[in-house]
Design an enzyme around this catalytic site. Structure first.
Site, mmCIF file in Angstrom:
data_model
loop_
_atom_site.group_PDB
_atom_site.id
_atom_site.type_symbol
_atom_site.label_atom_id
_atom_site.label_comp_id
_atom_site.label_asym_id
_atom_site.label_seq_id
_atom_site.Cartn_x
_atom_site.Cartn_y
_atom_site.Cartn_z
ATOM 1 N N LYS A 1 23.074 50.103 -60.666
ATOM 2 C CA LYS A 1 21.721 50.670 -60.781
ATOM 3 C C LYS A 1 21.739 52.164 -60.451
ATOM 4 O O LYS A 1 21.181 52.988 -61.187
ATOM 5 C CB LYS A 1 20.774 49.926 -59.831
ATOM 6 C CG LYS A 1 19.403 50.573 -59.727
ATOM 7 C CD LYS A 1 18.551 49.986 -58.609
ATOM 8 C CE LYS A 1 17.290 50.833 -58.433
ATOM 9 N NZ LYS A 1 16.388 50.328 -57.405
ATOM 10 N N LYS B 1 20.044 61.250 -53.061
ATOM 11 C CA LYS B 1 20.581 59.884 -52.955
ATOM 12 C C LYS B 1 21.493 59.560 -54.150
ATOM 13 O O LYS B 1 22.583 59.022 -53.971
ATOM 14 C CB LYS B 1 19.421 58.889 -52.877
ATOM 15 C CG LYS B 1 19.770 57.476 -53.259
ATOM 16 C CD LYS B 1 19.776 56.505 -52.136
ATOM 17 C CE LYS B 1 20.345 55.181 -52.640
ATOM 18 N NZ LYS B 1 20.456 54.159 -51.675
ATOM 19 N N THR C 1 14.769 52.991 -54.256
ATOM 20 C CA THR C 1 15.614 53.893 -55.037
ATOM 21 C C THR C 1 15.105 53.856 -56.473
ATOM 22 O O THR C 1 15.164 52.803 -57.120
ATOM 23 C CB THR C 1 17.087 53.440 -54.996
ATOM 24 O OG1 THR C 1 17.497 53.368 -53.639
ATOM 25 C CG2 THR C 1 17.973 54.435 -55.734
HETATM 26 P P1 NAD Z 1 14.569 42.912 -53.274
HETATM 27 O O1 NAD Z 1 14.580 42.481 -54.685
HETATM 28 O O2 NAD Z 1 15.171 42.030 -52.223
HETATM 29 O O3 NAD Z 1 13.038 43.235 -52.797
HETATM 30 C C1 NAD Z 1 12.069 43.767 -53.641
HETATM 31 C C2 NAD Z 1 10.769 43.053 -53.320
HETATM 32 O O4 NAD Z 1 9.704 43.635 -54.109
HETATM 33 C C3 NAD Z 1 10.788 41.559 -53.673
HETATM 34 O O5 NAD Z 1 10.451 40.788 -52.530
HETATM 35 C C4 NAD Z 1 9.736 41.422 -54.779
HETATM 36 O O6 NAD Z 1 9.048 40.178 -54.752
HETATM 37 C C5 NAD Z 1 8.829 42.583 -54.477
HETATM 38 N N1 NAD Z 1 8.008 43.008 -55.603
HETATM 39 C C6 NAD Z 1 8.363 43.129 -56.902
HETATM 40 N N2 NAD Z 1 7.315 43.541 -57.650
HETATM 41 C C7 NAD Z 1 6.275 43.685 -56.778
HETATM 42 C C8 NAD Z 1 4.929 44.083 -56.936
HETATM 43 N N3 NAD Z 1 4.440 44.432 -58.133
HETATM 44 N N4 NAD Z 1 4.125 44.101 -55.850
HETATM 45 C C9 NAD Z 1 4.616 43.738 -54.629
HETATM 46 N N5 NAD Z 1 5.887 43.350 -54.418
HETATM 47 C C10 NAD Z 1 6.702 43.326 -55.488
HETATM 48 O O7 NAD Z 1 15.272 44.356 -53.248
HETATM 49 P P2 NAD Z 1 15.862 45.138 -51.968
HETATM 50 O O8 NAD Z 1 17.314 44.814 -51.829
HETATM 51 O O9 NAD Z 1 14.931 44.947 -50.814
HETATM 52 O O10 NAD Z 1 15.785 46.645 -52.500
HETATM 53 C C11 NAD Z 1 14.565 47.362 -52.527
HETATM 54 C C12 NAD Z 1 14.866 48.797 -52.913
HETATM 55 O O11 NAD Z 1 15.789 49.363 -51.962
HETATM 56 C C13 NAD Z 1 15.508 48.950 -54.280
HETATM 57 O O12 NAD Z 1 14.953 50.083 -54.910
HETATM 58 C C14 NAD Z 1 16.982 49.150 -53.960
HETATM 59 O O13 NAD Z 1 17.656 49.896 -54.952
HETATM 60 C C15 NAD Z 1 16.901 49.900 -52.656
HETATM 61 N N6 NAD Z 1 18.086 49.776 -51.793
HETATM 62 C C16 NAD Z 1 18.633 48.546 -51.552
HETATM 63 C C17 NAD Z 1 19.755 48.442 -50.735
HETATM 64 C C18 NAD Z 1 20.380 47.102 -50.432
HETATM 65 O O14 NAD Z 1 21.493 47.072 -49.880
HETATM 66 N N7 NAD Z 1 19.712 45.986 -50.747
HETATM 67 C C19 NAD Z 1 20.322 49.598 -50.167
HETATM 68 C C20 NAD Z 1 19.720 50.834 -50.402
HETATM 69 C C21 NAD Z 1 18.613 50.904 -51.228
#
Ligand code: NAD
Length: 289
Positions: free
Chosen positions: A237, A162, A87
């Site tokens: 966010k 979204k 997102t």
């Molecule tokens: P998270 O923080 O658990 O995962 C993000 C991952 O990206 C981490 O493992 C981090 O180490 C990795 N990362 C960061 N910088 C990086 C880089 N330069 N290269 C490679 N990896 C890198 O977050 P999440 O909960 O998995 O969410 C991910 C996305 O999904 C976000 O944009 C969030 O808004 C969206 N989202 C999350 C949810 C939810 O319920 N968690 C629901 C809908 C949407």
């Protein structure tokens, strides 16, 4: 199919695991997280994408997405498809799609709805922007990671849809919580409140499917001590992304702005950090009467 997933956190890890379990050859890269079962680790983002037919990114925000895109787009094979499921702001989504297309790649923005539970169960909804031919190529993979995908228009349309959806969700959740707070003070039983509203014109997904009052309505995070679910920080966010989009497009979104402010106060000053976004109800229970 050779698929690379970059960003293997709460969402990306189960999505990658589901692709691998379906028989695809999945390579992964993350700066911190461990590889999920069935996913082969790569030493760098660029190395991870070299052989891939499809690259899925699932990253925290638009700035990180842009930085990763700068590393991977030059390394990807022309004709491959870059599908960002994070997102992020609409501007970053469009900028990354433009860069990808200029390099001869397909590009989709495909943020998801459904949370961590949906990612694990393979029941996410993908909300997609990009060209129809790229959407068609990705549809079978959306079908593995989720149960529904909606093509909303060209690049950025997925992110736009979204944040509009989540702005409605944030506003209606707060309205539902403040109505429960009012009902409490008026001496109205919460179950009676649910019985009336869930079948009357005040009904909504927040009330009917995700009721913020414990013990009332279907099972929801309220019945599990407000363990997320969908964390209050993530709602903040998304409401912040909606505000940015409103400012850059000139749209008037006073309810969205108020909801953003209330979630910011909740996360920063009222104990909301780390709790489900429906825990907003507790804020209306504790304000002085
Ligand atoms: P998270 O923080 O658990 O995962 C993000 C991952 O990206 C981490 O493992 C981090 O180490 C990795 N990362 C960061 N910088 C990086 C880089 N330069 N290269 C490679 N990896 C890198 O977050 P999440 O909960 O998995 O969410 C991910 C996305 O999904 C976000 O944009 C969030 O808004 C969206 N989202 C999350 C949810 C939810 O319920 N968690 C629901 C809908 C949407």
């Amino acid at each position: 199919m050779r698929i690379t997933v970059i960003g293997l956190g709460n969402m990306g890890a189960p999505m990658a695991a589901n692709l691998a379990a379906a028989g695809h050859a999945v390579t992964g890269f993350d700066t911190a997280a461990p590889m999920p079962q069935g996913v082969t680790a790569a030493a760098s983002a660029a190395e991870a994408v070299r052989e891939a037919e499809v690259v899925v990114t699932m990253l925290p925000n638009g700035a990180i997405l842009r930085a990763v895109a700068d590393q991977i787009i030059p390394a990807m094979t022309p004709g491959a498809l870059l599908c960002d499921c994070s997102t992020v702001d609409v501007d970053s989504a469009r900028a990354v799609a433009d860069l990808a297309r200029a390099a001869g790649l397909g590009a989709l923005d495909a943020p998801v709805s459904g949370g961590i539970g949906g990612a694990q169960a393979g029941t996410l909804t993908f909300i997609v922007g990009g060209r129809p031919e790229d959407f068609a190529r990705m549809e079978p993979l959306f079908g593995i990671m989720g149960q529904k995908s909606v093509h909303c228009g060209d690049s950025g349309a997925g992110q736009a849809a979204k944040i509009c959806n989540n702005m409605i969700l944030g506003v209606t959740m707060i309205a539902t919580c403040e109505a429960f707070g009012l009902a409490d003070r008026l001496g109205l039983d919460r179950q009676k409140m649910f019985d009336v509203v869930s079948t009357s014109s005040g009904y909504s997904w927040s009330m009917n499917a995700y009721c913020p009052a414990p013990g009332v309505g279907p099972t929801s995070p309220a019945d599990n001590g407000y363990t997320p679910g969908f964390a209050a920080e993530l709602m903040l966010k998304d409401l912040t992304l909606a505000r940015q989009a409103a400012e850059s497009s000139g749209a008037e979104t006073p309810m969205g702005a108020m909801a953003r402010q209330l979630y910011e106060d909740f996360v920063q000053h009222q104990g909301g950090a780390g709790r489900d976004f429906s825990a907003m109800l507790t804020r209306f229970q504790t304000v002085p009467s």
